[in-house]
Motif scaffolding. Structure first.
Motif, PDB file in Angstrom:
ATOM      1  N   SER A 140       0.815  -1.207   0.000  1.00  0.00           N
ATOM      2  CA  SER A 140       0.000   0.000   0.000  1.00  0.00           C
ATOM      3  C   SER A 140       0.850   1.260   0.000  1.00  0.00           C
ATOM      4  N   VAL A 141       1.826   1.311   0.897  1.00  0.00           N
ATOM      5  CA  VAL A 141       2.653   2.513   1.000  1.00  0.00           C
ATOM      6  C   VAL A 141       3.512   2.694  -0.244  1.00  0.00           C
ATOM      7  N   THR A 142       4.067   1.608  -0.747  1.00  0.00           N
ATOM      8  CA  THR A 142       4.898   1.691  -1.947  1.00  0.00           C
ATOM      9  C   THR A 142       4.078   2.176  -3.139  1.00  0.00           C
ATOM     10  N   ASN A 143       2.868   1.631  -3.292  1.00  0.00           N
ATOM     11  CA  ASN A 143       2.007   2.047  -4.398  1.00  0.00           C
ATOM     12  C   ASN A 143       1.664   3.528  -4.317  1.00  0.00           C
ATOM     13  N   GLN A 144       1.347   3.973  -3.123  1.00  0.00           N
ATOM     14  CA  GLN A 144       0.928   5.368  -2.981  1.00  0.00           C
ATOM     15  C   GLN A 144       2.074   6.339  -3.228  1.00  0.00           C
ATOM     16  N   THR A 145       3.239   6.028  -2.722  1.00  0.00           N
ATOM     17  CA  THR A 145       4.369   6.924  -2.955  1.00  0.00           C
ATOM     18  C   THR A 145       4.818   6.848  -4.410  1.00  0.00           C
ATOM     19  N   GLY A 146       4.681   5.677  -5.031  1.00  0.00           N
ATOM     20  CA  GLY A 146       5.005   5.536  -6.445  1.00  0.00           C
ATOM     21  C   GLY A 146       4.022   6.283  -7.316  1.00  0.00           C
ATOM     22  N   LEU A 147       2.727   6.218  -6.938  1.00  0.00           N
ATOM     23  CA  LEU A 147       1.702   6.926  -7.695  1.00  0.00           C
ATOM     24  C   LEU A 147       1.917   8.431  -7.643  1.00  0.00           C
ATOM     25  N   SER A 148       2.459   8.906  -6.519  1.00  0.00           N
ATOM     26  CA  SER A 148       2.700  10.340  -6.394  1.00  0.00           C
ATOM     27  C   SER A 148       3.667  10.816  -7.467  1.00  0.00           C
ATOM     28  N   GLY A 149       4.750  10.052  -7.659  1.00  0.00           N
ATOM     29  CA  GLY A 149       5.727  10.430  -8.669  1.00  0.00           C
ATOM     30  C   GLY A 149       5.169  10.295 -10.071  1.00  0.00           C
ATOM     31  N   ALA A 150       4.376   9.207 -10.298  1.00  0.00           N
ATOM     32  CA  ALA A 150       3.819   8.976 -11.625  1.00  0.00           C
ATOM     33  C   ALA A 150       2.846  10.083 -12.010  1.00  0.00           C
ATOM     34  N   ALA A 151       2.056  10.550 -11.013  1.00  0.00           N
ATOM     35  CA  ALA A 151       1.062  11.580 -11.299  1.00  0.00           C
ATOM     36  C   ALA A 151       1.722  12.888 -11.702  1.00  0.00           C
ATOM     37  N   GLN A 152       2.950  13.093 -11.250  1.00  0.00           N
ATOM     38  CA  GLN A 152       3.650  14.320 -11.596  1.00  0.00           C
ATOM     39  C   GLN A 152       4.420  14.174 -12.907  1.00  0.00           C
ATOM     40  N   GLY A 153       4.312  12.989 -13.523  1.00  0.00           N
ATOM     41  CA  GLY A 153       4.951  12.787 -14.816  1.00  0.00           C
ATOM     42  C   GLY A 153       6.444  12.606 -14.729  1.00  0.00           C
ATOM     43  N   THR A 154       6.923  12.142 -13.606  1.00  0.00           N
ATOM     44  CA  THR A 154       8.363  11.954 -13.446  1.00  0.00           C
ATOM     45  C   THR A 154       8.660  10.475 -13.466  1.00  0.00           C
ATOM     46  N   ALA A 155       9.133   9.982 -14.569  1.00  0.00           N
ATOM     47  CA  ALA A 155       9.448   8.562 -14.682  1.00  0.00           C
ATOM     48  C   ALA A 155      10.579   8.204 -13.743  1.00  0.00           C
ATOM     49  N   THR A 156      11.541   9.114 -13.606  1.00  0.00           N
ATOM     50  CA  THR A 156      12.646   8.899 -12.680  1.00  0.00           C
ATOM     51  C   THR A 156      12.561   9.949 -11.590  1.00  0.00           C
ATOM     52  N   LEU A 157      12.512   9.504 -10.357  1.00  0.00           N
ATOM     53  CA  LEU A 157      12.375  10.442  -9.255  1.00  0.00           C
ATOM     54  C   LEU A 157      13.645  11.270  -9.097  1.00  0.00           C
ATOM     55  N   SER A 158      13.436  12.542  -8.822  1.00  0.00           N
ATOM     56  CA  SER A 158      14.575  13.385  -8.501  1.00  0.00           C
ATOM     57  C   SER A 158      15.085  13.005  -7.122  1.00  0.00           C
ATOM     58  N   GLU A 159      16.261  13.473  -6.785  1.00  0.00           N
ATOM     59  CA  GLU A 159      16.819  13.176  -5.464  1.00  0.00           C
ATOM     60  C   GLU A 159      15.902  13.695  -4.364  1.00  0.00           C
ATOM     61  N   GLN A 160      15.311  14.875  -4.598  1.00  0.00           N
ATOM     62  CA  GLN A 160      14.421  15.459  -3.599  1.00  0.00           C
ATOM     63  C   GLN A 160      13.151  14.626  -3.440  1.00  0.00           C
ATOM     64  N   SER A 161      12.566  14.180  -4.575  1.00  0.00           N
ATOM     65  CA  SER A 161      11.350  13.373  -4.522  1.00  0.00           C
ATOM     66  C   SER A 161      11.621  12.023  -3.876  1.00  0.00           C
ATOM     67  N   ALA A 162      12.748  11.425  -4.244  1.00  0.00           N
ATOM     68  CA  ALA A 162      13.094  10.130  -3.663  1.00  0.00           C
ATOM     69  C   ALA A 162      13.259  10.245  -2.159  1.00  0.00           C
ATOM     70  N   SER A 163      13.882  11.337  -1.728  1.00  0.00           N
ATOM     71  CA  SER A 163      14.075  11.547  -0.299  1.00  0.00           C
ATOM     72  C   SER A 163      12.736  11.719   0.409  1.00  0.00           C
ATOM     73  N   ALA A 164      11.821  12.465  -0.234  1.00  0.00           N
ATOM     74  CA  ALA A 164      10.499  12.684   0.362  1.00  0.00           C
ATOM     75  C   ALA A 164       9.736  11.372   0.465  1.00  0.00           C
ATOM     76  N   ASN A 165       9.792  10.560  -0.607  1.00  0.00           N
ATOM     77  CA  ASN A 165       9.109   9.270  -0.577  1.00  0.00           C
ATOM     78  C   ASN A 165       9.694   8.366   0.497  1.00  0.00           C
ATOM     79  N   SER A 166      11.003   8.394   0.625  1.00  0.00           N
ATOM     80  CA  SER A 166      11.659   7.581   1.642  1.00  0.00           C
ATOM     81  C   SER A 166      11.190   7.977   3.035  1.00  0.00           C
ATOM     82  N   ARG A 167      11.068   9.292   3.248  1.00  0.00           N
ATOM     83  CA  ARG A 167      10.587   9.760   4.556  1.00  0.00           C
ATOM     84  C   ARG A 167       9.151   9.325   4.789  1.00  0.00           C
ATOM     85  N   ASP A 168       8.333   9.363   3.716  1.00  0.00           N
ATOM     86  CA  ASP A 168       6.938   8.932   3.846  1.00  0.00           C
ATOM     87  C   ASP A 168       6.864   7.475   4.297  1.00  0.00           C
ATOM     88  N   ILE A 169       7.615   6.625   3.589  1.00  0.00           N
ATOM     89  CA  ILE A 169       7.581   5.195   3.904  1.00  0.00           C
ATOM     90  C   ILE A 169       8.129   4.935   5.300  1.00  0.00           C
TER      91      ILE A 169
END
Length: 237
Positions: free
Chosen positions: A185-214
């Motif tokens: 559930s958590v992986t899907n939701q954080t992954g969907l966040s990046g996909a919705a923004q049209g970023t196929a590859t997460l930026s360092e900032q986005s990856a860090s934010a997702n990591s903090r979320d998880i």
């Protein structure tokens, strides 16, 4: 949806998922604690009956000591009934009580994607499909001999083994069902966040934010299971 709204919505969704995951974990802990109390109550019931037959000669039917011990046994049996069916809003009955009193299984949907947790019932009520603890009469003529008492003591030994086995099954079931569902559930939701923004590859900032979320979600899930007299507290990290 702009770049500010999407992270906020994802954060809200993750927060709601955290609440639901904790609901499952809390219910499992409460059910396990109830099982532990039931195990202790079974020991008291056995002691009540052994008090009758270990006396030599055994207390005869109708005697004050025998009636007192049998009433104690009956009261403790009723106590188990109450333990396994606490009043609302407890969700424990869906995990351990008689299905006739608490129909349905324990199932919680974690997110809008339909990720869910379903736990198996570990029935430990005193009825025939639970611990199968007999009802003993307290007075003659229904109480006419010691054979039913010997049978009840044997049933209590089996009941104690059943409680132990089902506590372990509850723990195993939680580990096999709830924890993977939380990860998904958590992986899907954080992954969907990046996909919705049209970023196929997460930026360092986005990856860090997702990591903090998880990390934040998992650190909020204390998985405590008391088993065999010891308490194990684990945190997902």
């Amino acid at each position: 949806m702009n770049s500010v709204e999407q992270p906020n919505r994802t954060y809200q969704s993750l927060s709601e998922t955290t609440v639901k995951i904790n609901q499952v974990a809390d219910s499992v802990r409460q059910a396990d604690a109830t099982m532990q109390k039931v195990g202790s109550t079974l020991n008291k019931m056995k002691s009540s009956l052994e008090e009758i037959i270990k006396n030599y000669p055994p207390f005869p039917p109708g005697s004050e000591q025998r009636v007192k011990a049998l009433k104690s046994f009956a009261a403790l049996r009723n106590e188990i009934e109450k333990l396994t069916f606490p009043p609302p809003p407890s969700l424990v009955p869906k995990l351990i009580s008689d299905p006739a009193k608490a129909p349905g299984s324990f199932s919680v949907t974690l997110d809008s994607q339909g990720t869910s947790v379903r736990l198996d019932r570990q029935q430990i009520d005193p009825g025939p499909s639970g611990l199968n603890i007999p009802v003993l009469p307290t007075n003659p003529p229904q109480d006419s001999g010691d054979e039913p008492i010997h049978h009840a003591i044997s049933a209590l030994y089996l009941a104690a083994k059943t409680v132990s086995d089902r506590r372990q099954s509850l723990s195993d079931n939680f580990a096999q069902q709830a924890l993977p569902a939380a990860v998904t559930s958590v992986t899907n939701q954080t992954g969907l966040s990046g996909a919705a923004q049209g970023t196929a590859t997460l930026s360092e900032q986005s990856a860090s934010a997702n990591s903090r979320d998880i990390s934040g979600i998992f650190s909020a899930i204390p998985v405590g299971m008391a088993f065999a007299g010891d308490t194990f507290l684990k945190r997902l990290t």
